[in-house]
Structures are given as C-alpha cells and as structure tokens.
Write a protein that holds these residues in place. Structure first.
Motif, PDB file in Angstrom:
ATOM      1  N   ARG A 489       9.865   4.808  -1.825  1.00  0.00           N
ATOM      2  CA  ARG A 489       9.017   3.659  -2.119  1.00  0.00           C
ATOM      3  C   ARG A 489       8.424   3.741  -3.524  1.00  0.00           C
ATOM      4  O   ARG A 489       8.116   2.710  -4.139  1.00  0.00           O
ATOM      5  CB  ARG A 489       7.906   3.549  -1.078  1.00  0.00           C
ATOM      6  CG  ARG A 489       8.393   3.044   0.268  1.00  0.00           C
ATOM      7  CD  ARG A 489       7.244   2.596   1.150  1.00  0.00           C
ATOM      8  NE  ARG A 489       6.350   3.690   1.510  1.00  0.00           N
ATOM      9  CZ  ARG A 489       6.530   4.466   2.570  1.00  0.00           C
ATOM     10  NH1 ARG A 489       7.575   4.273   3.364  1.00  0.00           N
ATOM     11  NH2 ARG A 489       5.673   5.432   2.850  1.00  0.00           N
ATOM     12  N   ALA A 490       8.257   4.956  -4.034  1.00  0.00           N
ATOM     13  CA  ALA A 490       7.743   5.096  -5.397  1.00  0.00           C
ATOM     14  C   ALA A 490       8.699   4.486  -6.413  1.00  0.00           C
ATOM     15  O   ALA A 490       8.269   3.898  -7.417  1.00  0.00           O
ATOM     16  CB  ALA A 490       7.504   6.574  -5.716  1.00  0.00           C
ATOM     17  N   ALA A 491      10.012   4.610  -6.178  1.00  0.00           N
ATOM     18  CA  ALA A 491      10.994   4.010  -7.089  1.00  0.00           C
ATOM     19  C   ALA A 491      10.916   2.486  -7.032  1.00  0.00           C
ATOM     20  O   ALA A 491      10.944   1.804  -8.063  1.00  0.00           O
ATOM     21  CB  ALA A 491      12.396   4.488  -6.729  1.00  0.00           C
ATOM     22  N   GLY A 493       8.288   0.809  -6.141  1.00  0.00           N
ATOM     23  CA  GLY A 493       6.998   0.428  -6.700  1.00  0.00           C
ATOM     24  C   GLY A 493       6.993   0.414  -8.212  1.00  0.00           C
ATOM     25  O   GLY A 493       6.436  -0.493  -8.834  1.00  0.00           O
ATOM     26  N   GLY A 494       7.626   1.432  -8.830  1.00  0.00           N
ATOM     27  CA  GLY A 494       7.684   1.468 -10.290  1.00  0.00           C
ATOM     28  C   GLY A 494       8.454   0.288 -10.856  1.00  0.00           C
ATOM     29  O   GLY A 494       8.012  -0.353 -11.832  1.00  0.00           O
ATOM     30  N   ALA A 495       9.607  -0.012 -10.258  1.00  0.00           N
ATOM     31  CA  ALA A 495      10.397  -1.159 -10.722  1.00  0.00           C
ATOM     32  C   ALA A 495       9.644  -2.468 -10.500  1.00  0.00           C
ATOM     33  O   ALA A 495       9.680  -3.376 -11.342  1.00  0.00           O
ATOM     34  CB  ALA A 495      11.742  -1.189 -10.001  1.00  0.00           C
ATOM     35  N   LEU A 496       8.933  -2.568  -9.371  1.00  0.00           N
ATOM     36  CA  LEU A 496       8.183  -3.784  -9.087  1.00  0.00           C
ATOM     37  C   LEU A 496       7.054  -3.980 -10.085  1.00  0.00           C
ATOM     38  O   LEU A 496       6.792  -5.103 -10.545  1.00  0.00           O
ATOM     39  CB  LEU A 496       7.626  -3.716  -7.660  1.00  0.00           C
ATOM     40  CG  LEU A 496       7.058  -5.011  -7.075  1.00  0.00           C
ATOM     41  CD1 LEU A 496       8.135  -6.073  -6.969  1.00  0.00           C
ATOM     42  CD2 LEU A 496       6.444  -4.733  -5.694  1.00  0.00           C
ATOM     43  N   ALA A 497       6.371  -2.887 -10.453  1.00  0.00           N
ATOM     44  CA  ALA A 497       5.288  -2.990 -11.438  1.00  0.00           C
ATOM     45  C   ALA A 497       5.824  -3.432 -12.796  1.00  0.00           C
ATOM     46  O   ALA A 497       5.216  -4.272 -13.476  1.00  0.00           O
ATOM     47  CB  ALA A 497       4.567  -1.647 -11.553  1.00  0.00           C
ATOM     48  N   HIS A 498       6.966  -2.881 -13.205  1.00  0.00           N
ATOM     49  CA  HIS A 498       7.576  -3.300 -14.471  1.00  0.00           C
ATOM     50  C   HIS A 498       7.982  -4.770 -14.418  1.00  0.00           C
ATOM     51  O   HIS A 498       7.767  -5.527 -15.378  1.00  0.00           O
ATOM     52  CB  HIS A 498       8.776  -2.427 -14.781  1.00  0.00           C
ATOM     53  CG  HIS A 498       8.408  -1.077 -15.292  1.00  0.00           C
ATOM     54  ND1 HIS A 498       9.326  -0.213 -15.851  1.00  0.00           N
ATOM     55  CD2 HIS A 498       7.222  -0.425 -15.351  1.00  0.00           C
ATOM     56  CE1 HIS A 498       8.729   0.901 -16.225  1.00  0.00           C
ATOM     57  NE2 HIS A 498       7.444   0.799 -15.921  1.00  0.00           N
ATOM     58  N   ALA A 623      -0.657  -9.598  -9.838  1.00  0.00           N
ATOM     59  CA  ALA A 623      -0.639  -9.236  -8.415  1.00  0.00           C
ATOM     60  C   ALA A 623       0.601  -8.413  -8.075  1.00  0.00           C
ATOM     61  O   ALA A 623       0.526  -7.456  -7.287  1.00  0.00           O
ATOM     62  CB  ALA A 623      -0.693 -10.502  -7.554  1.00  0.00           C
ATOM     63  N   ILE A 624       1.740  -8.751  -8.674  1.00  0.00           N
ATOM     64  CA  ILE A 624       2.968  -7.983  -8.437  1.00  0.00           C
ATOM     65  C   ILE A 624       2.819  -6.567  -9.001  1.00  0.00           C
ATOM     66  O   ILE A 624       3.252  -5.587  -8.370  1.00  0.00           O
ATOM     67  CB  ILE A 624       4.170  -8.706  -9.062  1.00  0.00           C
ATOM     68  CG1 ILE A 624       4.446 -10.014  -8.322  1.00  0.00           C
ATOM     69  CG2 ILE A 624       5.419  -7.823  -9.019  1.00  0.00           C
ATOM     70  CD1 ILE A 624       5.516 -10.881  -8.961  1.00  0.00           C
ATOM     71  N   MET A 625       2.207  -6.437 -10.179  1.00  0.00           N
ATOM     72  CA  MET A 625       1.975  -5.102 -10.736  1.00  0.00           C
ATOM     73  C   MET A 625       1.119  -4.248  -9.803  1.00  0.00           C
ATOM     74  O   MET A 625       1.425  -3.073  -9.528  1.00  0.00           O
ATOM     75  CB  MET A 625       1.300  -5.214 -12.101  1.00  0.00           C
ATOM     76  CG  MET A 625       2.226  -5.572 -13.233  1.00  0.00           C
ATOM     77  SD  MET A 625       1.423  -5.399 -14.850  1.00  0.00           S
ATOM     78  CE  MET A 625       0.594  -6.975 -14.965  1.00  0.00           C
ATOM     79  N   ALA A 626       0.013  -4.827  -9.308  1.00  0.00           N
ATOM     80  CA  ALA A 626      -0.850  -4.088  -8.389  1.00  0.00           C
ATOM     81  C   ALA A 626      -0.124  -3.765  -7.094  1.00  0.00           C
ATOM     82  O   ALA A 626      -0.300  -2.673  -6.525  1.00  0.00           O
ATOM     83  CB  ALA A 626      -2.119  -4.888  -8.110  1.00  0.00           C
ATOM     84  N   LEU A 627       0.713  -4.699  -6.619  1.00  0.00           N
ATOM     85  CA  LEU A 627       1.501  -4.442  -5.411  1.00  0.00           C
ATOM     86  C   LEU A 627       2.470  -3.288  -5.638  1.00  0.00           C
ATOM     87  O   LEU A 627       2.659  -2.434  -4.750  1.00  0.00           O
ATOM     88  CB  LEU A 627       2.264  -5.704  -5.022  1.00  0.00           C
ATOM     89  CG  LEU A 627       3.185  -5.596  -3.791  1.00  0.00           C
ATOM     90  CD1 LEU A 627       2.370  -5.279  -2.552  1.00  0.00           C
ATOM     91  CD2 LEU A 627       3.974  -6.892  -3.585  1.00  0.00           C
ATOM     92  N   GLY A 628       3.071  -3.242  -6.829  1.00  0.00           N
ATOM     93  CA  GLY A 628       3.942  -2.118  -7.142  1.00  0.00           C
ATOM     94  C   GLY A 628       3.191  -0.803  -7.129  1.00  0.00           C
ATOM     95  O   GLY A 628       3.696   0.215  -6.614  1.00  0.00           O
ATOM     96  N   GLY A 629       1.975  -0.798  -7.671  1.00  0.00           N
ATOM     97  CA  GLY A 629       1.168   0.417  -7.621  1.00  0.00           C
ATOM     98  C   GLY A 629       0.834   0.817  -6.201  1.00  0.00           C
ATOM     99  O   GLY A 629       0.906   1.999  -5.844  1.00  0.00           O
ATOM    100  N   GLY A 630       0.477  -0.175  -5.362  1.00  0.00           N
ATOM    101  CA  GLY A 630       0.175   0.135  -3.970  1.00  0.00           C
ATOM    102  C   GLY A 630       1.389   0.639  -3.212  1.00  0.00           C
ATOM    103  O   GLY A 630       1.289   1.539  -2.375  1.00  0.00           O
ATOM    104  N   LEU A 631       2.563   0.069  -3.499  1.00  0.00           N
ATOM    105  CA  LEU A 631       3.790   0.512  -2.844  1.00  0.00           C
ATOM    106  C   LEU A 631       4.113   1.955  -3.231  1.00  0.00           C
ATOM    107  O   LEU A 631       4.518   2.769  -2.380  1.00  0.00           O
ATOM    108  CB  LEU A 631       4.947  -0.417  -3.226  1.00  0.00           C
ATOM    109  CG  LEU A 631       6.273  -0.215  -2.500  1.00  0.00           C
ATOM    110  CD1 LEU A 631       6.111  -0.410  -1.004  1.00  0.00           C
ATOM    111  CD2 LEU A 631       7.329  -1.162  -3.047  1.00  0.00           C
ATOM    112  N   SER A 632       3.933   2.282  -4.501  1.00  0.00           N
ATOM    113  CA  SER A 632       4.152   3.670  -4.927  1.00  0.00           C
ATOM    114  C   SER A 632       3.163   4.603  -4.242  1.00  0.00           C
ATOM    115  O   SER A 632       3.512   5.714  -3.825  1.00  0.00           O
ATOM    116  CB  SER A 632       4.000   3.778  -6.446  1.00  0.00           C
ATOM    117  OG  SER A 632       5.010   3.056  -7.112  1.00  0.00           O
TER     118      SER A 632
END
Length: 654
Positions: A489-491, A493-498, A623-632
């Motif tokens: 999920r960290a992978a 999350g990182g792609a989602l934040a970018h 919001a997508i960036m924060a969601l990526g951080g939460g997913l990671s």
C-alpha cells in the motif's frame, strides 16, 4: 466552578510535563527501567489533564458563561452551536489550548504505539515532548489564561469575528495544528537521536510514519484554508502569498523533504545528519508560523491581532527550542557517520535533488516573507513582496522538481542507468509535451498555463508509469493483476500522492486562464462572460441567525438554457459591527462560475463575476495527496519497524 477546574487542569498538566521531562531524561541517562517505563503513564496523565481543560473551555462557550473574559470577547448567545464550539480556538488563548491538546495527543500516541521502540529512545522522545508541553503550558498560564474571570458578568459577549463563522474555519485550525504539532514528534526523535549520538535504519523507520502523518494533516489543513479564503473572502483566487499562508507552506515544504530523506535513511542508512537537520527545521518552521500569527508583526486576515509582548515570549521559545536543537546538532552531528554509499544517478541521488529543490523553494518563501519586516525594522522602509516575486522566484525551482518527481521513483537504489528509465516514461513525457504545445497554441501569449498543463500531465502519467513498472504491466501483462493485488500500500500511496500533486497543478494551470468582469446591473438586466449570461432577478433583505444580509439573486443561462440560480450576500453582523461578503459559486468538474455582490447603486448592484476553469481540481488534488499519505500510513511496513519488539528491547538492554 468549571473554569477554575479548567485552570487547575492546565496547572496539573504543567507539573506532569515537567515530571515527564525530568523522569525521562534521568531514567534514560541512568538506564533505570522503572523511570523510563513511568514516562508513558505520565504522558497519559498530561493528555487527560489537557483534555479536561479543553472540555471546560468548550463548556464555557456552549453555555455562554459571560463571567469568563475569553467568552465575552469571542462569543455571543445568538451564535449557532457549531460556531460556539469552534470559537474556542478562534482566538489566541483558545488556539493555544488546542495547540497543547494536540501536543498531548502526540505524546500519548508515542507512549501507546511506541512500544517497539528501545526504552531509552522512547523515554527521551517523551521527555523532549514533555519539555515542549511544559514551555507552552507555562506560556498559557503566565500570559494567555483562557479562564480569566470578569466581574460583574457582561450582559452578553462581543461575538466571534464574522469571517471565522464558517464551517471551513471550524475544521481548518485542528487539521493545521495536527500538522504543525505533529512535527514536534519528529523534532523529539531528532533531539533524542542527537543525545544518543546514533541514527540508523530503525530510526528512519520510526520517524517516517510521524512525518507522514503530520505532512498529510498539514496538506488537508492548508487546502481547507485555501478553499475557505477562495469562497469566503470573495477575492476569486486560491492563493495570495499572504504571510500567514506562507507560514503554513514553510513547514509543509520542509516536511515533504523530511519524508523523502527519511526514506533514504531507512533504505540505505545515508543522509543521516541531513535528515536530523530537516526534522529540526520542520518544527522550527511550525514555531515560526505560530510566532508570525500571534506576534502582531504582520497584518493579515488570518492573523490574531495580539500584543507584541506575547509574541516576544513565543519568539523566546522559538530561540530556545530551535537554537538549542541546532546547538546540539553542531555538537553531536559528527558522531552520525553515514554508512550508505550511492552514485549520483540513483534513487538516493534523485531524493537528494528533491530535498535541495524543496529547501531552496522554502528559502525563497522564507526570505520573501520575512524581508519586509526586517526592512521596516532596520531600514525604516516599507517594502511589499507579493505574488510577482514569489511566482518568478519559485518557478525555476519547481520545474526541475516536477521533472525529477517523474523519473526518481523509477531509478534503482545505489546505482542506476538513465536510459532504461527513459524507455519506461517516454509516453508520459510525450503526454506532457502534447499538453504543453496544445495549450500554448490555444492560450496565445500566456506561457504559464501551458507549462502548468504540461507539468500536470507529466506528473500524473509518470505516477501511472511507476505503478505500471512495479506490476510489470507491459513486460508480463498476463500476471500484472496478481502483482497489483500484492503491491504494498505504501507504493500505491506514494504514486497517488504524486498524482494528486499533478491534479493540483492541473487546477492551477486552469486558473491561469480565468477571466473576470465587473458589471452594474439593475433587476432584469444581464451581462455575459465566457458564453454564460448572468441576469439579476432581484435584490432582497434576508435575516440570518445573527446577521442581516442584502442578497442578489442571479440566473445563469448558457445557449438560452437555465444552468442554475445563484445568490450572493453582503452580510452585516450587528454585534461585531462588521460586514462580510458571501460569494456564490456554481461548481462543475470543468470550472467554477463565481459571483460576488458589491455595493448597491442606482437601484442595482455591482456584481463581480469570475469564470475559473478547473478550479475544483486544486483542492481535489490536495485531498488525493493526503489520501496517498494516509494509504501509505496504513501499510504496516511503514508504521512498524522491521525488527520485532523483543529484539529491539534486547538490543536496548545490551
């Protein structure tokens, strides 16, 4: 009686914070297991005491206790309940209680979830957090007591600043403070590591989740504040390089650099001293923001107008914690010799470039924000530093940063080759270039939006290329879905934040094509902007719960068809004797149709109309960036260090 209980709870929390500091430092120094174990229950006691004090303050606001000076100055019986509650942190004293409450939550979280930490490290981290809590609790009790009484009681309160009576401002400060104060934990880890003289991969694993959580909350807080300014202040824009806006951007940039640097420590045990330095800087920028908002040295719609004396106390705290942290860094940094070696062209090298560019942008913003104040103080000159400076100074740094974001995640650790990476992102580069050229052809002389669209498409496509490469989508497509299911999920999350950053850039580029118009209309008259007809149908008086408004009702038509009916207000608050503007916004995925009512004249009203393409994407991207951080953060490998808790405890005892 309730306010006295709240005041006593703050004093009790101060005593416990001092005890936590002394017990933690002495216990770790003497390797006393019982003393180190006591820091956790003391941290829980601080949390209970501060939560009780905050609850007492909320109670005073809800019942409109006019024997409490803070309530008299910032509340009123006619306010809706939501704003009575949010009013507790809509002022200096209450916001400092919220600040300390979140700090106590962080200390309690370290005590509860840090059981896999070495005992000495956990004790030192809690001791540093206790010292910070003691300093701010002492500041509250000495200069900013929220429970001060007034006698005889006032008939009613003076009301909250009308522009703060908004749902966005009810949630913006808590989210922002979760980010600000969250960096106190990474600061405490850095100071504890400097005291021990040791930073290793495990330290990077322990620090990274806290930095990630603080960065995610700060992202949401900044985005919510930007959205509030957009629809509440009626300016029609998303960011104005206001000094207080910059004060929140600085720790965000430093925290972003810290996140990426901690990854290098975790993977390669390199950049140790630099990561510790960034942890000190991130919290320093948070304290600087606290000082700027409360010192009275700047004028802003976001700032608390307080006397400079309290600002000097906060400045002294800033000097003590940041000056002390950097003094300790200068003394102990040499002991943290990096063990990881890497080539310039590698994942580590890309992260170093990322850090340098982020810190350079932060330096530009810091200088542009503080220089006018120093020029006024030392040179007696009034200098204004506005958007033209910041836009021109940060753009040359942002371009290579965005280019590196797309390539960096695809580089191998330690040593990499560029050509194989370029073969995997060529289509992302082609998408970005096509967007740039197309927008350049349509936008004419405006190069900024074209660069923005190109950068946005590149960033989003490169994030997709990263995921495609990890699951071997193009090399072994038949088993790509199976690999995607087990991808950490960290992978994701990182792609989602970018990708979220790319979406935000897309919104910013669209706003670069925004158009606006001023029109004086009488009921029945119409004007046109960007193919949409705005017809004023009437101006009426509306009575709200604690305000009176003049409301303009406007029908919007496109091609003769009715799109929507908008209502823009000019509100008057009798208690505070202030007026506010309530913009009317019709939002679609493609654009915002934005309407503000100005002064009334000759039986009509002046309307300011904006057509803002892609404006909603700015906050969607955040919001997508924060969601990526939460997913990671939800990935257990990010939250929990690799060594088992028993092994770590055994290592600590050895």
């Amino acid at each position: 009686m309730i306010p006295e209980l709240g005041h006593f709870a703050l004093a009790l929390a101060l005593a416990l914070a001092l005890a936590q500091t002394l017990v933690g430092l002495w216990g770790a120094h003497r390797a006393e297991a019982r003393l180190m174990a006591a820091t956790g229950p003391i941290a829980a006691g601080i949390l209970i005491a501060v939560a009780a004090a905050a609850g007492c303050l909320v109670w005073a606001y809800v019942v409109n206790d006019t024997t409490v000076l803070n309530v008299v100055q910032n509340s009123h019986s006619a306010k809706p309940l939501l704003y009575k509650i949010s009013g507790t942190w809509g002022n200096h004293e209450g916001s400092m209680v919220l600040w300390v409450l979140i700090l106590a939550l962080c200390g309690g979280a370290v005590a509860a979830f840090g059981t896999n930490l070495p005992s000495a490290l956990q004790a030192r981290v809690l001791a540093v957090l206790g010292l910070i809590a003691a300093a701010f609790l002492g500041f509250i009790l000495a200069t900013s007591n929220p429970f001060s009484r007034v006698w005889p009681p006032a008939p009613d309160g003076q009301g909250l600043n009308p522009i703060l009576q908004d749902p966005g401002l009810a949630f913006h400060p808590p989210l922002l403070y979760l980010g600000y104060v969250g960096f106190a934990v990474t600061y405490a880890f850095a100071v504890a590591a400097l005291i021990e003289g040791r930073v290793d991969a495990n330290w990077g694993r322990w620090v990274r989740p806290w930095a990630l959580a603080a960065w995610s909350f700060l992202t949401l807080g900044i985005a919510l504040g930007s959205w509030w300014a957009y629809y509440e202040l009626g300016w029609g824009g998303y960011w104005f390089w206001d000094p207080v806006e910059n004060a929140s951007l600085l720790p965000w940039l430093a925290g972003c650099a810290l996140l990426h640097s901690a990854a290098v420590v975790e993977k390669r045990e390199a950049l140790k001293t630099w990561t510790v330095f960034l942890a000190l800087v991130a919290f320093g920028m948070s304290l600087l923001g606290t000082f700027l908002v409360r010192s009275g040295v700047l004028t802003s719609v976001h700032a608390f107008a307080n006397d400079p004396a309290r600002g000097l106390v906060i400045l002294a705290l800033l000097a003590v914690f940041i000056g002390g942290g950097f003094a300790l860094f200068a003394w102990r940094a040499a002991a943290m010799v990096p063990t990881g070696v890497f080539a310039p062209l590698s994942r580590e090298g890309a992260l170093v470039l990322n850090n340098l560019l982020l810190c350079s942008i932060a330096a530009v913003v810091l200088v542009g924000t503080l220089y006018p104040m120093f020029a006024d103080l030392l040179l007696k000159e009034k200098i204004s530093v506005g958007p033209p400076f910041f836009n021109l100074a940060t753009l040359p740094l942002a371009v290579p940063l965005i280019l590196g974001m797309g390539v960096g995640p695809l580089l191998a650790w330690k040593r990499a080759r560029l050509w194989p990476v370029l073969q995997r992102v060529w289509w992302a580069a082609l998408a970005g270039l096509a967007a740039l050229l197309l927008c350049r052809a349509l936008a004419g002389e405006r190069i900024g939006p074209a660069l923005g669209f190109g950068a946005a498409l590149w960033t989003i496509a490169a994030a997709l290329a990263d995921i495609a490469d990890r699951i071997a989508l193009f090399r072994r497509p038949q088993s790509a879905w199976a690999r995607a299911r087990f991808l950490p999920r960290a992978a994701w999350g990182g792609a989602l934040a970018h990708a979220g950053l790319g979406v935000t850039i897309l919104g910013l580029a669209g706003m670069g094509l925004a158009t606006d118009k001023l029109a004086l209309l009488k009921p029945g008259e119409a004007t046109t902007l960007a193919g949409v007809e705005y017809r004023l149908t009437g101006i009426t008086t509306v009575q709200g719960p604690n305000w009176t408004a003049r409301r303009a009702t406007v029908e919007l038509r496109e091609g003769g068809a009715l799109i929507t009916t908008m209502q823009a207000d000019k509100r008057s608050f009798a208690v505070s004797r202030m007026n506010t503007t309530e913009a009317a916004i019709h939002t679609t995925w493609a654009r915002d149709l934005y309407l503000v009512m100005g002064e009334e004249r000759d039986g009509g009203a002046v309307l300011r109309i904006h057509d803002n393409p892609l404006a909603p994407w700015i906050w969607l991207g955040a919001a997508i960036m924060a969601l990526g951080g939460g997913l990671s953060l939800s990935d257990r490998r990010v939250r929990v260090s690799a060594p088992a808790a028993r092994a770590v405890r055994a290592e600590a005892r050895a």
